[in-house]
Design a protein around this motif. Sequence first.
Motif, short mmCIF file in Angstrom:
data_model
loop_
_atom_site.label_atom_id
_atom_site.label_comp_id
_atom_site.label_asym_id
_atom_site.label_seq_id
_atom_site.Cartn_x
_atom_site.Cartn_y
_atom_site.Cartn_z
N ASP A 132 1.07 -1.37 -0.06
CA ASP A 132 0.04 0.19 -0.06
C ASP A 132 0.80 1.34 -0.12
OD1 ASP A 132 0.95 -0.62 2.62
OD2 ASP A 132 -0.89 0.20 3.49
N GLY A 133 2.10 1.23 -0.03
CA GLY A 133 2.93 2.27 -0.11
C GLY A 133 3.16 2.91 -1.46
N PRO A 134 3.70 4.11 -1.81
CA PRO A 134 4.01 4.71 -2.93
C PRO A 134 5.10 4.20 -3.67
CG PRO A 134 4.75 6.27 -0.96
CD PRO A 134 4.08 4.98 -0.22
N ALA A 135 5.38 4.39 -4.95
CA ALA A 135 6.71 3.66 -5.43
C ALA A 135 7.94 4.47 -4.99
CB ALA A 135 6.48 3.84 -6.99
N PHE A 136 7.69 5.83 -4.57
CA PHE A 136 9.09 6.31 -4.17
C PHE A 136 8.48 7.20 -2.87
CE2 PHE A 136 11.13 10.30 -3.47
CZ PHE A 136 12.56 9.88 -3.29
N ALA A 137 9.21 7.23 -1.83
CA ALA A 137 9.12 8.07 -0.75
C ALA A 137 10.35 8.49 -0.13
CB ALA A 137 8.03 7.44 0.34
N GLY A 138 10.47 9.77 -0.34
CA GLY A 138 11.83 10.32 0.32
C GLY A 138 11.71 10.65 1.97
N VAL A 139 12.73 10.48 2.82
CA VAL A 139 12.72 10.52 3.95
C VAL A 139 13.60 11.70 4.46
CG1 VAL A 139 12.75 9.76 6.51
CG2 VAL A 139 11.93 8.49 4.43
N GLU A 140 13.27 12.67 5.14
CA GLU A 140 14.10 13.74 5.59
C GLU A 140 14.18 13.79 6.95
OE1 GLU A 140 15.13 18.59 4.95
OE2 GLU A 140 13.52 17.59 3.77
N LEU A 141 15.23 13.87 7.80
CA LEU A 141 15.57 13.84 9.14
C LEU A 141 16.00 15.03 9.67
CD1 LEU A 141 17.23 10.25 9.50
CD2 LEU A 141 15.03 10.89 9.86
N SER A 142 15.11 15.64 10.73
CA SER A 142 15.52 16.83 10.97
C SER A 142 16.85 16.73 12.14
CB SER A 142 14.43 17.44 11.95
OG SER A 142 13.99 16.84 13.16
N ALA A 143 17.46 17.86 12.42
CA ALA A 143 18.35 17.62 13.55
C ALA A 143 18.05 16.82 14.87
CB ALA A 143 19.05 18.93 13.97
N ALA A 144 16.63 17.07 15.37
CA ALA A 144 16.12 16.64 16.36
C ALA A 144 15.51 15.10 16.05
CB ALA A 144 14.70 17.11 16.78
N GLY A 145 15.72 14.47 14.89
CA GLY A 145 15.51 13.06 14.49
C GLY A 145 13.90 13.06 14.15
N GLN A 146 13.09 14.11 13.94
CA GLN A 146 11.70 13.87 13.42
C GLN A 146 11.91 13.47 11.64
OE1 GLN A 146 10.28 17.54 14.83
NE2 GLN A 146 9.12 16.14 16.38
N MET A 147 10.99 12.67 11.45
CA MET A 147 11.20 12.46 10.07
C MET A 147 9.72 13.27 9.06
SD MET A 147 11.87 8.26 9.51
CE MET A 147 10.43 7.79 10.88
N THR A 148 10.04 13.54 7.91
CA THR A 148 9.14 14.10 7.15
C THR A 148 9.42 13.34 5.79
OG1 THR A 148 10.42 16.02 6.52
CG2 THR A 148 8.88 16.39 8.08
N PHE A 149 8.27 13.21 5.09
CA PHE A 149 8.39 12.53 3.80
C PHE A 149 8.05 13.35 2.67
CE2 PHE A 149 7.17 9.72 7.46
CZ PHE A 149 7.97 8.61 7.21
N TYR A 150 8.63 13.04 1.62
CA TYR A 150 8.59 13.92 0.19
C TYR A 150 8.37 12.85 -0.88
CZ TYR A 150 13.41 13.35 -0.03
OH TYR A 150 14.85 12.87 -0.13
N SER A 151 7.94 13.20 -1.98
CA SER A 151 7.48 12.40 -3.01
C SER A 151 8.08 12.43 -4.36
CB SER A 151 6.12 12.76 -3.47
OG SER A 151 5.48 13.74 -3.73
N THR A 152 8.88 13.64 -4.49
CA THR A 152 9.75 13.75 -5.76
C THR A 152 11.21 13.63 -5.68
OG1 THR A 152 8.24 15.29 -6.61
CG2 THR A 152 10.30 15.50 -7.67
N PRO A 153 11.89 12.50 -6.14
CA PRO A 153 13.41 12.28 -5.66
C PRO A 153 14.38 13.56 -5.93
CG PRO A 153 12.52 10.67 -7.27
CD PRO A 153 11.73 11.78 -7.33
N ARG A 154 15.21 13.90 -4.87
CA ARG A 154 16.09 14.77 -5.13
C ARG A 154 17.33 14.26 -5.81
NH1 ARG A 154 15.25 17.44 0.93
NH2 ARG A 154 12.94 17.73 0.63
N LEU A 155 17.65 13.12 -5.84
CA LEU A 155 18.81 12.65 -6.66
C LEU A 155 18.53 12.43 -7.84
CD1 LEU A 155 19.90 9.78 -4.22
CD2 LEU A 155 21.33 11.76 -4.50
N SER A 156 19.49 12.59 -9.01
CA SER A 156 19.27 12.53 -10.30
C SER A 156 19.10 11.03 -10.56
CB SER A 156 20.36 12.96 -11.18
OG SER A 156 20.41 14.35 -10.90
N ILE A 157 17.84 10.73 -11.23
CA ILE A 157 17.68 9.35 -11.48
C ILE A 157 17.41 9.10 -12.99
CG2 ILE A 157 16.73 8.56 -9.31
CD1 ILE A 157 14.15 8.60 -10.65
#
Length: 158
Positions: A133-158
């Motif tokens: 049930d998950g998306p084909a791609f899900a980026g994860v960004e970690l804050s300095a405090a260790g909290q996670m946020t998710f994003y849907s467009t890759p930041r790396l060149s693919i």
Amino acid sequence: MGAGLVRIQQVKVPVSDLQRSVTWYRSLLGLDLMREFIEEGEPTGAVLVDREAGFLIGLRRRDAVSGSPRFPGFDLFTMGLSSVEALDELAAHCDDVGIEHGELLDRGPDGTQLDIPDPDGTVIRFLSPLGDDGPAFAGVELSAAGQMTFYSTPRLSI
């Protein structure tokens, strides 16, 4: 690489005490000693095998490895298990043989994980199958405090 890649067949882990690590990995995973390496009269490496799965774990004494790598707290590799129930059974086995482990962590569509640090603190991660049930791609960004946020467009060149 292409269509010829089937699976990862072996991982190699640097360890501080070869005998202790051979005993620990065999106790945790029920592996057989397949090979050992002797240099200048001293054991410096071993290969453990699960012949049914065709999987090898190489252990190499850290002082015999260039750079003496260390990975305390780092999940160097992840091993897949067939189900969450299999993770529960592995955690119970750890309890029975006195191996410390983390709690089962539900990662939603990424499955459920169980982290087990080896005698050197290198984390061996075990993961149940991924959900559908998950998306084909899900980026994860970690804050300095260790909290996670998710994003849907890759930041790396693919």
